[in-house]
Design a protein around this motif. Sequence first.
Motif, PDB file in Angstrom:
ATOM      1  N   LYS A  65       0.825  -1.212   0.000  1.00  0.00           N
ATOM      2  CA  LYS A  65       0.000   0.000   0.000  1.00  0.00           C
ATOM      3  C   LYS A  65       0.856   1.258   0.000  1.00  0.00           C
ATOM      4  O   LYS A  65       1.787   1.394   0.798  1.00  0.00           O
TER       5      LYS A  65
ATOM      6  N   VAL B 134       0.629   5.623  -0.100  1.00  0.00           N
ATOM      7  CA  VAL B 134      -0.183   6.819   0.105  1.00  0.00           C
ATOM      8  C   VAL B 134       0.639   8.025  -0.321  1.00  0.00           C
ATOM      9  O   VAL B 134       1.853   8.078  -0.089  1.00  0.00           O
TER      10      VAL B 134
ATOM     11  N   PHE C 210      -3.868   4.857   8.003  1.00  0.00           N
ATOM     12  CA  PHE C 210      -3.515   4.321   6.687  1.00  0.00           C
ATOM     13  C   PHE C 210      -2.613   3.092   6.807  1.00  0.00           C
ATOM     14  O   PHE C 210      -2.716   2.164   6.012  1.00  0.00           O
TER      15      PHE C 210
ATOM     16  N   ALA D 161       0.363   2.491   5.892  1.00  0.00           N
ATOM     17  CA  ALA D 161       0.878   2.212   4.550  1.00  0.00           C
ATOM     18  C   ALA D 161       2.298   1.673   4.587  1.00  0.00           C
ATOM     19  O   ALA D 161       3.061   1.922   5.529  1.00  0.00           O
ATOM     20  N   ASP D 162       2.657   0.948   3.542  1.00  0.00           N
ATOM     21  CA  ASP D 162       4.052   0.546   3.360  1.00  0.00           C
ATOM     22  C   ASP D 162       4.915   1.745   2.991  1.00  0.00           C
ATOM     23  O   ASP D 162       6.073   1.838   3.390  1.00  0.00           O
TER      24      ASP D 162
ATOM     25  N   PHE E  70       4.545   6.076   2.586  1.00  0.00           N
ATOM     26  CA  PHE E  70       3.735   7.276   2.785  1.00  0.00           C
ATOM     27  C   PHE E  70       4.554   8.456   2.261  1.00  0.00           C
ATOM     28  O   PHE E  70       5.569   8.837   2.846  1.00  0.00           O
TER      29      PHE E  70
ATOM     30  N   THR F 196      -4.316   7.015  -2.760  1.00  0.00           N
ATOM     31  CA  THR F 196      -3.652   5.762  -2.420  1.00  0.00           C
ATOM     32  C   THR F 196      -3.558   4.842  -3.637  1.00  0.00           C
ATOM     33  O   THR F 196      -4.307   4.981  -4.602  1.00  0.00           O
TER      34      THR F 196
ATOM     35  N   THR G 226      -2.808   0.519  -4.196  1.00  0.00           N
ATOM     36  CA  THR G 226      -2.482  -0.815  -3.689  1.00  0.00           C
ATOM     37  C   THR G 226      -2.053  -1.692  -4.858  1.00  0.00           C
ATOM     38  O   THR G 226      -2.807  -1.822  -5.836  1.00  0.00           O
TER      39      THR G 226
END
Length: 256
Positions: A6, A8, A30, A32-33, A35, A250, A252
């Motif tokens: 993921k 963002v 979030f 996220a992986d 950001f 975002t 994915t």
Amino acid sequence: MNKPVKFVSWNVNGLRACIGKGFIEQFQQFDADFFCLQEIKLQAGQIELDLGPDYVQYWNYAEKKGYSGTAIFTKHQPLSVWYGIEENAEPEGRIITLEYDDFYLITVYTPNAKRDLSRLDYRLEWEQRFADYADKLKSKKPVIICGDLNVAHLDIDVKNAKSNKGNSGFTDEERSCMTALQQRGFIDSFRHLYPEIEDRFTWWSFMPKVRERNIGWRIDYFLVSEQLKHSIAEATIEDHVMGSDHCPVTLTLQLG
């Protein structure tokens, strides 16, 4: 690397101000992986951001105080980090590139042509250099580009297309640069999944009631090179998230 992955991206229009408006809570939600931030408006040492032990932080500050700047917070240690285009430096802090085994990730804050278009020529020259740079990386491995690209590409990417034609961010020249980038094999992930959806925007003027009435522009993107097209699992516009005049977007990817 864990899959799915993921990403963002968010133009925070001043990270310190955004932190006062709930940035940390949004960041945590979030999970996220990657950001990526644009327009952080910071200098080194002006902020201490505790994001926990899972994230490595990379910052590219503009030389001019309170201006531009980018950052990436990631759970994944890169093979290499590059700041800028030709040289490993960027006086306006507009680009960070992280290299991984399977892809390059570029976060970018594209120069604004300015309301009077006084910076349009510089913008177009910058666009050409950036496209060549991204294309060169793409010849080695897949590339993910994210950030505030400061252009609404299609008529459906701006609320009032007819009256905005020729305005900064919606000139034929700027839109052609985005077309040219896509012709080089970079796919607009949101439009790939949602080619005809309207009224989905990522930026709104601070003028009264503009955001409430959703009079906006879609100028924040995730572009992926052709090799990653079939890995796109989702692309979203998080227009409910406040804290900036932009909202997060975002991506994915289902890698592997």
